[in-house]
Design a protein around this motif. Structure first.
Motif, mmCIF file in Angstrom:
data_model
loop_
_atom_site.group_PDB
_atom_site.id
_atom_site.type_symbol
_atom_site.label_atom_id
_atom_site.label_comp_id
_atom_site.label_asym_id
_atom_site.label_seq_id
_atom_site.Cartn_x
_atom_site.Cartn_y
_atom_site.Cartn_z
ATOM 1 N N LYS A 22 0.668 -0.679 -0.459
ATOM 2 C CA LYS A 22 -0.220 0.093 -0.401
ATOM 3 C C LYS A 22 0.789 1.013 0.229
ATOM 4 O O LYS A 22 0.059 2.274 -0.930
ATOM 5 N N LYS A 23 1.833 1.351 0.769
ATOM 6 C CA LYS A 23 2.873 2.645 0.647
ATOM 7 C C LYS A 23 3.543 2.776 -0.083
ATOM 8 O O LYS A 23 3.232 4.039 -1.278
ATOM 9 N N VAL A 24 3.327 1.499 -1.142
ATOM 10 C CA VAL A 24 4.521 2.015 -3.041
ATOM 11 C C VAL A 24 2.950 2.803 -3.531
ATOM 12 O O VAL A 24 2.868 3.390 -4.279
ATOM 13 N N ILE A 25 1.597 2.092 -3.999
ATOM 14 C CA ILE A 25 0.675 1.956 -4.102
ATOM 15 C C ILE A 25 0.397 3.627 -4.325
ATOM 16 O O ILE A 25 -0.040 4.750 -4.634
ATOM 17 N N LEU A 26 0.225 4.161 -2.578
ATOM 18 C CA LEU A 26 -0.002 5.498 -2.914
ATOM 19 C C LEU A 26 0.749 6.406 -3.192
ATOM 20 O O LEU A 26 0.419 7.775 -2.426
ATOM 21 N N LYS A 27 1.931 5.988 -2.803
ATOM 22 C CA LYS A 27 3.518 7.424 -3.126
ATOM 23 C C LYS A 27 3.841 7.612 -4.851
ATOM 24 O O LYS A 27 4.232 8.487 -5.120
ATOM 25 N N ASN A 28 2.563 6.806 -5.298
ATOM 26 C CA ASN A 28 2.946 6.223 -6.344
ATOM 27 C C ASN A 28 1.069 6.684 -7.327
ATOM 28 O O ASN A 28 1.328 5.582 -8.041
ATOM 29 N N LEU A 29 0.357 7.518 -6.738
ATOM 30 C CA LEU A 29 -0.865 7.346 -7.399
ATOM 31 C C LEU A 29 -1.371 8.110 -8.721
ATOM 32 O O LEU A 29 -2.206 7.372 -9.269
ATOM 33 N N SER A 30 -0.335 8.683 -9.155
ATOM 34 C CA SER A 30 -0.738 9.179 -10.863
ATOM 35 C C SER A 30 0.262 8.559 -11.548
ATOM 36 O O SER A 30 -0.519 8.281 -12.871
ATOM 37 N N ASP A 31 0.996 7.516 -10.988
ATOM 38 C CA ASP A 31 0.861 6.206 -11.817
ATOM 39 C C ASP A 31 -0.511 4.750 -11.966
ATOM 40 O O ASP A 31 0.255 4.141 -11.773
ATOM 41 N N ALA A 32 -0.461 5.281 -10.730
ATOM 42 C CA ALA A 32 -1.705 3.973 -10.798
ATOM 43 C C ALA A 32 -3.038 4.082 -11.227
ATOM 44 O O ALA A 32 -4.105 5.331 -11.462
ATOM 45 N N SER A 33 -3.673 2.490 -11.322
ATOM 46 C CA SER A 33 -5.426 2.862 -12.024
ATOM 47 C C SER A 33 -5.810 1.725 -11.081
ATOM 48 O O SER A 33 -5.322 1.368 -9.967
ATOM 49 N N SER A 34 -7.154 1.897 -10.686
ATOM 50 C CA SER A 34 -7.846 0.551 -9.980
ATOM 51 C C SER A 34 -9.262 0.452 -10.365
ATOM 52 O O SER A 34 -9.924 0.609 -11.238
ATOM 53 N N ILE A 35 -9.744 -1.034 -9.177
ATOM 54 C CA ILE A 35 -9.868 -2.061 -10.213
ATOM 55 C C ILE A 35 -11.193 -1.210 -8.712
ATOM 56 O O ILE A 35 -11.017 -2.534 -7.360
ATOM 57 N N ASP A 36 -12.906 -1.516 -8.608
ATOM 58 C CA ASP A 36 -13.537 -1.784 -7.838
ATOM 59 C C ASP A 36 -14.067 -2.699 -7.084
ATOM 60 O O ASP A 36 -14.257 -4.048 -7.564
ATOM 61 N N PHE A 37 -13.350 -3.495 -5.757
ATOM 62 C CA PHE A 37 -13.572 -4.703 -5.040
ATOM 63 C C PHE A 37 -14.238 -4.357 -3.927
ATOM 64 O O PHE A 37 -13.192 -4.314 -2.854
ATOM 65 N N PRO A 38 -15.098 -3.980 -3.693
ATOM 66 C CA PRO A 38 -15.274 -3.863 -2.239
ATOM 67 C C PRO A 38 -15.135 -5.207 -1.121
ATOM 68 O O PRO A 38 -15.174 -4.797 -0.535
ATOM 69 N N GLU A 39 -15.678 -6.855 -2.590
ATOM 70 C CA GLU A 39 -15.213 -7.542 -1.107
ATOM 71 C C GLU A 39 -14.053 -7.977 -0.612
ATOM 72 O O GLU A 39 -13.964 -8.568 0.002
ATOM 73 N N GLY A 40 -13.138 -6.962 -1.028
ATOM 74 C CA GLY A 40 -11.732 -7.197 -0.650
ATOM 75 C C GLY A 40 -11.670 -6.722 0.989
ATOM 76 O O GLY A 40 -10.433 -6.905 1.479
ATOM 77 N N ALA A 41 -12.620 -6.047 1.299
ATOM 78 C CA ALA A 41 -12.464 -5.491 2.859
ATOM 79 C C ALA A 41 -12.894 -6.536 3.463
ATOM 80 O O ALA A 41 -12.288 -6.859 4.608
ATOM 81 N N ILE A 42 -13.201 -7.850 3.108
ATOM 82 C CA ILE A 42 -13.262 -9.215 4.088
ATOM 83 C C ILE A 42 -12.256 -9.620 4.076
ATOM 84 O O ILE A 42 -11.456 -10.601 2.947
ATOM 85 N N ASP A 43 -11.969 -10.088 5.418
ATOM 86 C CA ASP A 43 -10.111 -10.664 5.578
ATOM 87 C C ASP A 43 -10.899 -11.432 7.097
ATOM 88 O O ASP A 43 -11.681 -10.782 7.655
ATOM 89 N N LEU A 44 -10.196 -12.300 6.949
ATOM 90 C CA LEU A 44 -10.706 -13.525 8.484
ATOM 91 C C LEU A 44 -9.348 -12.927 9.343
ATOM 92 O O LEU A 44 -7.897 -14.229 8.915
ATOM 93 N N ASP A 45 -9.209 -12.214 10.062
ATOM 94 C CA ASP A 45 -7.680 -11.865 10.720
ATOM 95 C C ASP A 45 -8.733 -13.176 12.368
ATOM 96 O O ASP A 45 -7.619 -13.268 13.181
ATOM 97 N N THR A 46 -9.933 -12.358 13.187
ATOM 98 C CA THR A 46 -9.633 -12.994 14.151
ATOM 99 C C THR A 46 -11.710 -14.395 14.147
ATOM 100 O O THR A 46 -12.189 -14.193 13.066
ATOM 101 N N GLU A 47 -12.024 -14.507 15.026
ATOM 102 C CA GLU A 47 -13.065 -15.801 15.617
ATOM 103 C C GLU A 47 -14.188 -14.879 15.000
ATOM 104 O O GLU A 47 -15.103 -15.164 14.080
ATOM 105 N N GLU A 48 -14.317 -13.079 15.878
ATOM 106 C CA GLU A 48 -15.146 -12.674 15.202
ATOM 107 C C GLU A 48 -15.621 -12.475 13.489
ATOM 108 O O GLU A 48 -16.653 -12.529 12.560
ATOM 109 N N ASP A 49 -14.740 -12.278 12.495
ATOM 110 C CA ASP A 49 -14.531 -12.293 11.740
ATOM 111 C C ASP A 49 -15.245 -13.081 10.941
ATOM 112 O O ASP A 49 -16.189 -13.119 10.166
#
Length: 193
Positions: A160-187
C-alpha cells in the motif's frame, strides 16, 4: 509480458489463534483457494511465501506445480515476505510485472486477477490496485519499475505504501469484497454466519 504472482501466507494468525491459511472455505483451505485462483489466471509463475510453521501450512496445499519460499524473517513484518517472493520470481522468471495477493481474501477470483493484468495493459499505468473500504490495496499488480521500491520497504510496510506514493501512475478496480479478510474468530463468525 511475463507475470508472476506472490501469495503471502507467512503469518502466524496470532489474532485468530489458529492458522487461517488452513481454514476451510468451499471445500478447500483458504490457501488452496488462493493458489487455485492464481494458477488459473493468465500468469507465468506463482510463488507462495510461508513463514510460521511452514511444513504444517504446506500440508494444506494439494498441488505439485507451485513454488514455495520460506521467509525465516517473517516476524519482521509483511515487507520481508513480499521481498522473499519477489526475489524468488526475479531469479526464476525475471517478470515484467507481479501480482501481490493475500491468502485470506476469500472473494479474490481468477477473473479479478486477469482484470488487473488487462487494466494495466490498457491504461499503461505502472500499478493497478483494488479499491475497498476507502483505500487502495491488494490484490494489486506492479510493473517491474517498482520492484526496487518494493525491495526497499521495511518491517510492517506493505505494498500500500508503494501504491499511495505513486498514485499518479496507478489505476484501480472496485473490489468491495476485498475488505473482507479473516483475522479473528469474530470475522469468521460474521463470514460463515
Amino acid at each position: 509480458m511475463k507475470t508472476g504472482v506472490i501469495i503471502l501466507a507467512a503469518g502466524s494468525s496470532s489474532r485468530l489463534g489458529r492458522p487461517k491459511q488452513l481454514i476451510e472455505y468451499q471445500d478447500k483451505t483458504l490457501l488452496q483457494g488462493a493458489v487455485d485462483v492464481a494458477l488459473a489466471s493468465n500468469t507465468d509463475s506463482v510463488v507462495v511465501v510461508l513463514g510460521w510453521n511452514p511444513e504444517l501450512i504446506k500440508a494444506g496445499i494439494e498441488t505439485e506445480s507451485i513454488d514455495f519460499v520460506v521467509n525465516k524473517n517473517w516476524q519482521e513484518g509483511m515487507a520481508s515476505s513480499m521481498q522473499a517472493g519477489l526475489r524468488f520470481l526475479q531469479e526464476k522468471i525475471n517478470p515484467d510485472q507481479v501480482i501481490l495477493m493475500l491468502c485470506d481474501q476469500p472473494f479474490v477470483n481468477t477473473r479479478l486477477l486477469n482484470k488487473l493484468i488487462s487494466k494495466k495493459h490498457i491504461t499503461g499505468k505502472g500499478i493497478v490496485a483494488c479499491v475497498y473500504s476507502d483505500t487502495m490495496g491488494v490484490p494489486a499488480i506492479f510493473d517491474q519499475k517498482y520492484f526496487e521500491e518494493m525491495l526497499n520497504l521495511k518491517g510492517f510496510e506493505g505494498a500500500k505504501k508503494v501504491i499511495l506514493k505513486n498514485l499518479s501512475d496507478a489505476s484501480s478496480i472496485d473490489f468491495p469484497e476485498g475488505a473482507i479478510d479473516l483475522d479473528t474468530e469474530e470475522d469468521l463468525k460474521g463470514f460463515f454466519g
